[in-house]
Design a protein around this motif. Structure first.
Motif, PDB file in Angstrom:
ATOM      1  N   UNK A  17     -10.816   9.489  -2.212  1.00  0.00           N
ATOM      2  CA  UNK A  17     -12.171   8.917  -2.217  1.00  0.00           C
ATOM      3  C   UNK A  17     -12.511   8.284  -3.560  1.00  0.00           C
ATOM      4  N   UNK A  18     -12.248   9.025  -4.650  1.00  0.00           N
ATOM      5  CA  UNK A  18     -12.622   8.501  -5.971  1.00  0.00           C
ATOM      6  C   UNK A  18     -11.731   7.311  -6.337  1.00  0.00           C
ATOM      7  N   UNK A  19     -10.438   7.445  -6.089  1.00  0.00           N
ATOM      8  CA  UNK A  19      -9.525   6.338  -6.371  1.00  0.00           C
ATOM      9  C   UNK A  19      -9.929   5.077  -5.637  1.00  0.00           C
ATOM     10  N   UNK A  20     -10.325   5.244  -4.376  1.00  0.00           N
ATOM     11  CA  UNK A  20     -10.754   4.083  -3.582  1.00  0.00           C
ATOM     12  C   UNK A  20     -12.032   3.460  -4.147  1.00  0.00           C
ATOM     13  N   UNK A  21     -12.933   4.307  -4.643  1.00  0.00           N
ATOM     14  CA  UNK A  21     -14.171   3.781  -5.231  1.00  0.00           C
ATOM     15  C   UNK A  21     -13.857   2.944  -6.473  1.00  0.00           C
ATOM     16  N   UNK A  22     -13.044   3.499  -7.359  1.00  0.00           N
ATOM     17  CA  UNK A  22     -12.636   2.735  -8.544  1.00  0.00           C
ATOM     18  C   UNK A  22     -11.902   1.461  -8.119  1.00  0.00           C
ATOM     19  N   UNK A  23     -11.035   1.581  -7.115  1.00  0.00           N
ATOM     20  CA  UNK A  23     -10.279   0.430  -6.629  1.00  0.00           C
ATOM     21  C   UNK A  23     -11.172  -0.663  -6.063  1.00  0.00           C
ATOM     22  N   UNK A  62      -0.078   7.222  -3.572  1.00  0.00           N
ATOM     23  CA  UNK A  62      -0.676   8.396  -2.947  1.00  0.00           C
ATOM     24  C   UNK A  62       0.289   8.955  -1.904  1.00  0.00           C
ATOM     25  N   UNK A  63       0.280  10.259  -1.742  1.00  0.00           N
ATOM     26  CA  UNK A  63       1.114  10.904  -0.720  1.00  0.00           C
ATOM     27  C   UNK A  63       0.667  10.466   0.672  1.00  0.00           C
ATOM     28  N   UNK A  64      -0.638  10.396   0.847  1.00  0.00           N
ATOM     29  CA  UNK A  64      -1.192   9.990   2.148  1.00  0.00           C
ATOM     30  C   UNK A  64      -1.579   8.523   2.058  1.00  0.00           C
ATOM     31  N   UNK A  65      -0.920   7.696   2.836  1.00  0.00           N
ATOM     32  CA  UNK A  65      -1.199   6.258   2.776  1.00  0.00           C
ATOM     33  C   UNK A  65      -2.027   5.838   3.978  1.00  0.00           C
ATOM     34  N   UNK A  66      -3.084   5.116   3.718  1.00  0.00           N
ATOM     35  CA  UNK A  66      -3.937   4.603   4.794  1.00  0.00           C
ATOM     36  C   UNK A  66      -3.770   3.086   4.869  1.00  0.00           C
ATOM     37  N   UNK A  67      -2.952   2.601   5.799  1.00  0.00           N
ATOM     38  CA  UNK A  67      -2.652   1.159   5.849  1.00  0.00           C
ATOM     39  C   UNK A  67      -3.912   0.295   5.994  1.00  0.00           C
ATOM     40  N   UNK A  68      -4.972   0.866   6.559  1.00  0.00           N
ATOM     41  CA  UNK A  68      -6.213   0.103   6.743  1.00  0.00           C
ATOM     42  C   UNK A  68      -6.826  -0.313   5.405  1.00  0.00           C
ATOM     43  N   UNK A  69      -6.450   0.376   4.328  1.00  0.00           N
ATOM     44  CA  UNK A  69      -7.002   0.029   3.005  1.00  0.00           C
ATOM     45  C   UNK A  69      -6.251  -1.130   2.355  1.00  0.00           C
ATOM     46  N   UNK A  70      -5.061  -1.437   2.867  1.00  0.00           N
ATOM     47  CA  UNK A  70      -4.251  -2.488   2.238  1.00  0.00           C
ATOM     48  C   UNK A  70      -4.808  -3.881   2.563  1.00  0.00           C
ATOM     49  N   UNK A  71      -4.650  -4.775   1.601  1.00  0.00           N
ATOM     50  CA  UNK A  71      -5.162  -6.146   1.744  1.00  0.00           C
ATOM     51  C   UNK A  71      -4.398  -7.021   0.751  1.00  0.00           C
ATOM     52  N   UNK A  72      -4.824  -8.283   0.632  1.00  0.00           N
ATOM     53  CA  UNK A  72      -4.212  -9.181  -0.357  1.00  0.00           C
ATOM     54  C   UNK A  72      -4.343  -8.628  -1.769  1.00  0.00           C
ATOM     55  N   UNK A  73      -5.382  -7.837  -2.001  1.00  0.00           N
ATOM     56  CA  UNK A  73      -5.641  -7.358  -3.364  1.00  0.00           C
ATOM     57  C   UNK A  73      -5.410  -5.858  -3.524  1.00  0.00           C
ATOM     58  N   UNK A  74      -4.882  -5.186  -2.482  1.00  0.00           N
ATOM     59  CA  UNK A  74      -4.599  -3.753  -2.581  1.00  0.00           C
ATOM     60  C   UNK A  74      -3.331  -3.404  -1.810  1.00  0.00           C
TER      61      UNK A  74
END
Lengths: 227, 227
Positions: B162-168, B182-194
């Motif tokens: 949660x915190x990493x995503x906020x900073x990201x 991260x050990x747990x990867x959430x593909x929905x968070x990936x994009x051109x900039x992540x």
């Protein structure tokens, strides 16, 4: 063709090159001339019979322009062009350009840096910790200013052009709501966290107000005792 | 039921109320006891025969827990629970909770504030301007540190919860590219900039590295001379 840069030091204190411009003519670069409108004779003399003048913050008034007999073009080496009398330039057929996008990201970033300084005083805390104030503190956590969390607060942005939108995007990522005032409204920018409002509403609802508007007669003194 | 808060001052230096917890039993709040694991006897004595113990940063080791004969629950008043021997607690049937979300926005905001301090040194510039360094400067612009523009640079985030995503999210709004481990990867968070990457790639490609991971044996010393 003669080319004069009136105040080159601000843009290029030594880490850039003027070669790209030198290709087009006989180039003279002054580090600085005067930032005072009243020095229009001095400023006009430095431009002399050049066709091209570049300025960053050196004012080019109507009277100064009248003495620049060969002038055909003024290149503003910045975004804000309030230093050039554009009405006079238009009458004389002098083309004026500015650089609207060179600082979009860095100005937005800097506006947020100023805000976060008010929220956290990082440098002052660093100094305090180096002085030993944390080491001599009995608690595990230490701070000496109240810290301000921005999430959920409202940022009012006056002037929602490129830079305003950049600051607004960062503010929304910080969890803030953005309300903005602009003459030109782009409905595509509106969302749950961004709305255009009128100036009165912005003054009434904002926790933080950011100015990203040019200095026009209509924006001069926009923050005043009455508001 | 007896309830003990081992280090209440950090959470509540006087601006909050313990009434919500006091409703459930006989409450004793210590401002602080000890943050040193070796003081386990002192810590155990303060908990005494209480069923409920709250801790923010006071360590609760296996040996301390063995002396807390009635203990049924440890409430960590923070996110990081490395101060509690959770394996020992599990064996003894003591429930341990933490508060994973109370500081998500503020920690992300603070991480960015630290980064912007390095980019702009706002407080130091303010002090310099107050000393007159800008007023006595011949140029219209003034700064005494090189300024760093973040747009286009890459932030590596170790721990993309949660915190990493906020900073990201804030970093991406600043125009940065984010790569995360991260050990747990959430593909929905990936994009051109992540993008998720492995640790080696993160160390190789990042302009800035941010740690948002808990202190586990696996993360201890993750930044070291070899990397």
């Amino acid at each position: 063709m003669k080319i004069v840069v009136l105040d080159g030091y601000t843009l290029n204190p030594g880490d850039l090159s003027w070669d790209g411009i030198e290709k087009f003519g006989e180039l003279t670069v002054y580090d600085r001339v005067s930032y005072d409108e009243k020095d229009e004779d001095i400023i006009a003399k430095k431009v002399g019979d050049a066709e091209i003048a570049f300025t960053n913050k050196t004012p080019v008034t109507r009277r100064a322009m009248e003495k620049m007999h060969n002038l055909r073009y003024i290149g503003v080496l910045a975004t804000g062009y309030n230093i050039v009398d554009v009405a006079a330039a238009k009458e004389k057929g002098v083309v004026v350009t500015n650089i609207p996008t060179y600082g979009t990201d860095s100005v937005g970033q800097f506006a947020i840096a100023l805000l976060l300084e008010m929220c956290h005083h990082v440098g002052a805390h660093s100094d305090s910790v180096i002085r030993g104030d944390w080491a001599s503190n009995p608690d595990w956590c230490y701070w000496n200013y109240p810290l301000i969390e921005l999430s959920g607060k409202t940022m009012g942005i006056i002037g929602y052009g490129r830079i305003g939108q950049t600051t607004g995007r960062i503010a929304q990522a910080l969890g803030m709501k953005v309300i903005a005032v602009d003459t030109y409204k782009n409905p595509a920018l509106e969302s749950d966290t961004m709305k255009y409002v009128e100036l009165d509403e912005l003054f009434a609802k904002s926790d933080v107000i950011v100015l990203h508007c040019p200095l026009f007669e209509s924006t001069k003194g926009i923050i005043n005792k009455e508001n």
